[in-house]
Enzyme design. Structure first.
Site, PDB file in Angstrom:
ATOM      1  N   THR A 122       0.818  -1.215   0.000  1.00  0.00           N
ATOM      2  CA  THR A 122       0.000   0.000   0.000  1.00  0.00           C
ATOM      3  C   THR A 122       0.854   1.268   0.000  1.00  0.00           C
ATOM      4  OG1 THR A 122      -1.814  -1.116   1.149  1.00  0.00           O
ATOM      5  CG2 THR A 122      -1.743   1.280   1.316  1.00  0.00           C
ATOM      6  N   CYS A 411      -5.201  -9.360   3.282  1.00  0.00           N
ATOM      7  CA  CYS A 411      -4.492  -8.996   2.045  1.00  0.00           C
ATOM      8  C   CYS A 411      -3.106  -8.440   2.330  1.00  0.00           C
ATOM      9  CB  CYS A 411      -5.303  -7.981   1.240  1.00  0.00           C
ATOM     10  SG  CYS A 411      -6.568  -8.732   0.199  1.00  0.00           S
ATOM     11  N   PHE A 412      -2.736  -8.283   3.598  1.00  0.00           N
ATOM     12  CA  PHE A 412      -1.374  -7.924   3.998  1.00  0.00           C
ATOM     13  C   PHE A 412      -0.933  -6.582   3.412  1.00  0.00           C
ATOM     14  CE2 PHE A 412      -1.699 -12.438   2.590  1.00  0.00           C
ATOM     15  CZ  PHE A 412      -2.175 -12.927   3.794  1.00  0.00           C
ATOM     16  N   CYS A 413      -1.862  -5.629   3.397  1.00  0.00           N
ATOM     17  CA  CYS A 413      -1.589  -4.290   2.847  1.00  0.00           C
ATOM     18  C   CYS A 413      -1.109  -4.373   1.402  1.00  0.00           C
ATOM     19  CB  CYS A 413      -0.563  -3.542   3.699  1.00  0.00           C
ATOM     20  SG  CYS A 413      -1.117  -3.237   5.380  1.00  0.00           S
ATOM     21  N   ASN A 414      -1.642  -5.321   0.648  1.00  0.00           N
ATOM     22  CA  ASN A 414      -1.235  -5.501  -0.748  1.00  0.00           C
ATOM     23  C   ASN A 414      -2.457  -5.920  -1.558  1.00  0.00           C
ATOM     24  OD1 ASN A 414       0.019  -6.131  -3.202  1.00  0.00           O
ATOM     25  ND2 ASN A 414       1.835  -6.925  -2.191  1.00  0.00           N
TER      26      ASN A 414
END
Length: 781
Positions: A122, A411-414
């Site tokens: 992100t 989503c693991f900042c992705n």
């Protein structure tokens, strides 16, 4: 099957285990090293002792502190196999701050553009808001590694061209562990990008777009350098962004931006300056002068000097616990270790199957686990049920936590990687984030049965093969040996042990009422109640459900078996009227009140399932409307007026065929895997109550249930006929629905269950009217 080969000797492993004994003491298995790795016990002890031995104060006051900071700066360069001749080290708060610094200070010139990879953190997306200079483009990974030009010379110095373009990508995807080949760095610096990518924004005219600018590379190395060696003599990105807690676990709050000599030439100081970055700044005039030393111009204010000094023990601890060998460096050995664990886990997961042969997990990676230069120590997956439906990652997080396993979900900042690996198009992303209201970091894990994220397991140098085996055992015992309801009960019983965010997720584990469908006119379309709507119940079922029916000139009930166009008559229940619609322009209404209708109405008798039913004729006007739209003469609309009881147990019924309610499990519908939209398939089954559970066909095992506290008795499965072959949106027939159910049910035609409301146990003369609300929890007995 892959056999695991340990990288560390027995004595090395014993020493590492001793440094992390707190894991065993807390009965914890830590598997989120992509989030942060763990610090060694001797590391923080040594860091504290260093603070106790020395007087470390503001570097502007104390030369000793400055010497420590310079020592760390040189150690960082050594760690990445480079020198101060080639790279500057700028301390930042973290990798995100380093990316922000690049975005703020990169000189794009008059035609330079910003390019970034879809599978980026992100923070890289955040750079777009700082670089609205000329143009912004998104590249898919294959447009970076697949669109190479043959290198034909050395990396050129800054030329007289009018623009400088910046490409930012992650050396290792923090979602899947995939590593982009770093050879592309030099190729793009020399030849530029073969394809610019998808244009998101541009202020350039067509003539200036995608000009042959000079290209610079910003490498987000935060995930990569945590467990992999980065050789800056071999690969020379212009900017490298990283966070040290990813490598050492401690300290937090300090990262770095490494800037090459080439990158420094197009790095312009932004308008703001802070303490320590200038030679002077006059208060009485707009006059100041930046420091000569490159890194000092960008380190605004006082550095986090205590944290920076603490990095020295991080380097020392890593080199002591994982010593260099004749063949491999410390980071190469760590890379081999985590890759071996990931390869072992991935292979073991592929071996796990349900009794019917369905795989337990869906894995997400690009190139498999054959080459550690292309794949890191990360495994991403989702768990599937025996029917093939997905288990929400929030449930996995709960079960793992109760087994003492710390892993990461979501989503693991992705979001870009999530979109790629889950196969989500742009509309699907809108459905998740804009229409369904999911936000980053929540546990909203399934929408229409499809995952909105994944489970991620990642390894560090202190991870053991026993840790991986404990994860595998948890998956086997929880998802191959137990049923969904058993898991839910286990989680609910242990919920107090969960952290606050996961406690909230427990409330979402139970299935909920998704939708109610009222069919006012028998065999016509549904009037649907969706979140957050509610609807009253009568002693016959949902209010107004199957209260009207259409009969032919012989008084026989008309159904879709004889006239499929009935599904095109759409009812709308209003305050005092039932409105019927056919097509876009043809509508008619009849009163809802029996008193309004009964005054001048003839009584009629018809049959439903061979039982006589009494009805009131709704008049010539609606009769003519029906005949004209359906193309059949002599049609009449009747409304049930007399009581009708089932032949089996005398339950009160409307004009339904068999029971008061028909319940459908959306998970069961999903297992049919039709190409048409899921909601269209749901409509085929003409159910009143739609729920969504953890596995397909579990509703066939129910004996009784409650919805929002209202009790229901299960009467049995619904035996299906060819009515379900009719598409309720178009009236067209297709036989595959029936044949698919027959195959899944081994020749039986069961789909959905009949349920009957259990009367209220009350002595009140006028019991309160009961309502069901979409979102009500479904409890199964």
């Amino acid at each position: 099957m892959t056999s695991y080969r340990p990288e560390f000797s027995a004595s090395e492993q014993s020493q590492i285990d001793a440094e992390f004994s707190r894991l065993a003491s807390n009965k914890s298995v830590y598997l989120d090293h992509a989030g942060t790795t763990l610090y060694a016990e001797s590391q923080v002890t040594a860091a504290a002792e260093q603070l106790q031995r020395n007087v470390i104060c503001n570097p502007h006051t104390c030369r000793l502190t400055g010497d420590f900071v310079d020592q760390v700066r040189f150690k960082i360069l050594e760690f990445f196999n480079t020198t101060a001749e080639d790279y500057h080290v700028i301390f930042t708060a973290n990798a995100t701050a380093a990316l922000s610094l690049v975005a703020e200070n990169f000189d794009f010139g008059s035609s330079g553009e910003f390019h970034f990879c879809q599978e980026n953190h992100t923070s890289v997306l955040g750079m777009r808001e700082r670089v609205r200079e000329n143009g912004i483009y998104m590249l898919r990974e294959n447009e970076i590694s697949g669109g190479k030009h043959k290198a034909n010379g050395k990396v050129h110095e800054v030329s007289g061209k009018t623009g400088n373009s910046l490409l930012t990508f992650s050396a290792q995807c923090n979602f899947s562990g995939y590593k982009i080949p770093l050879e592309v760095i030099e190729q793009i610096q020399i030849d530029g990008l073969a394809k610019p990518g998808k244009e998101l924004w541009s202020s350039l005219g067509e003539k200036k777009k995608n000009m042959h600018n000079d290209y610079y590379i910003c490498l987000d190395a935060a995930s990569f350098v945590a467990t992999s060696p980065l050789d800056l003599q071999k690969y020379r990105p212009d900017y490298v962004c990283l966070s040290f807690y990813k490598i050492f676990g401690y300290p937090t709050g300090v990262g770095a931006l490494l800037v090459s000599r080439r990158g420094a030439e197009v790095f312009q100081k932004r308008r703001f300056f802070g303490g320590g970055t200038i030679n002077y700044a006059y208060p009485h005039a707009m006059d100041y002068q930046l420091r000569e030393t490159f890194h000092q111009r960008y380190e605004d204010g006082t550095l986090p000097f205590l944290s920076i000094v603490g990095l020295l023990e991080g380097f020392r601890t890593l080199e002591r616990l994982v010593p260099r060998t004749d063949e491999f460096s410390t980071m190469e050995r760590i890379s081999r270790h985590v890759f071996g664990l990931a390869k072992y886990l991935e292979d073991q997961l592929r071996q796990l199957h349900h009794p019917n042969g369905e795989p337990l997990v869906k894995l997400y990676n690009k190139v498999g686990y054959q080459d550690k230069s292309r794949q890191g120590g990360i495994v991403a997956f989702n768990v599937r049920t025996e029917s093939g439906s997905f288990v929400g990652f929030g449930e996995i997080a709960c079960v793992a936590a109760l087994h003492g396993i710390l892993l990461r979900t979501g989503c693991f900042c992705n979001i870009g990687a999530c979109q790629y690996y889950l196969g989500l198009d742009e509309d699907a992303l809108d459905a998740i984030y804009k229409r369904a209201g999911r936000i980053c970091g929540d546990y909203f894990d399934l929408i229409d049965g499809q995952p909105t994220g994944a489970v991620r397991v990642s390894f560090g140098y202190m991870t053991t093969i026993q840790d991986v085996d404990k994860l595998l055992q948890m998956l086997r015992s929880s998802y191959l040996a137990t049923k969904p309801l058993q898991r839910i009960q286990f989680i609910e019983e242990q919920a107090e042990q969960l952290p606050p965010l996961l406690k909230e997720r427990v409330q979402l584990l139970r299935p909920k009422l998704l939708q109610m469908a009222i069919y006012p006119v028998k065999s016509c379309a549904a009037f649907k109640i969706e979140l957050p709507g509610s609807w009253p119940l009568t002693d016959q079922g949902l209010k107004y459900d199957r209260e009207w029916m259409i009969v032919d000139m012989n008084g026989m009930a008309l159904t879709q078996k004889r006239c499929t166009e009935l599904c095109l008559i759409r009812p709308v229940i209003k305050v005092d009227q039932l409105e019927l619609q056919f097509g876009e322009n043809s509508t008619i209404s009849v009163p809802l009140s029996l008193d309004d209708q009964a005054a001048d109405t003839a009584k009629c008798v018809s049959k439903v399932c061979r039982q006589p039913v009494e009805g009131l004729d709704c008049g010539d006007r609606v009769a003519q409307w029906l005949s004209e739209n359906l193309g059949m003469e002599g049609l009449r609309l009747l409304r049930q007026s007399g009581q009708r009881n089932s032949s089996k147990d005398q339950q009160k019924l409307s004009l339904v065929n068999q029971a008061q309610f028909l319940l459908l499990n959306k998970s069961s519908v999903r297992s049919l895997q039709f190409e048409e939209p899921l909601d269209e398939t749901v409509d085929r089954f003409r159910a009143n109550i739609i729920i969504d559970t953890g596995s397909a066909f579990e509703e066939l095992t129910y004996k009784a249930l409650s919805i929002g506290g209202i009790q229901f008795q299960v009467e049995g499965p619904c035996q299906r006929c060819d009515m379900i072959c009719i598409n309720q949106r178009t009236g067209e027939r297709s036989p595959e629905t029936l044949t698919t159910i027959s195959r899944l049910q081994k020749g039986r035609m069961r789909f959905g269950i009949y349920i009957t409301r259990i009367p209220q146990d009350t002595k009140e003369l006028e019991p309160k009217e009961q309502h069901m609300t979409c979102g009500d929890v479904v409890l199964v007995e």
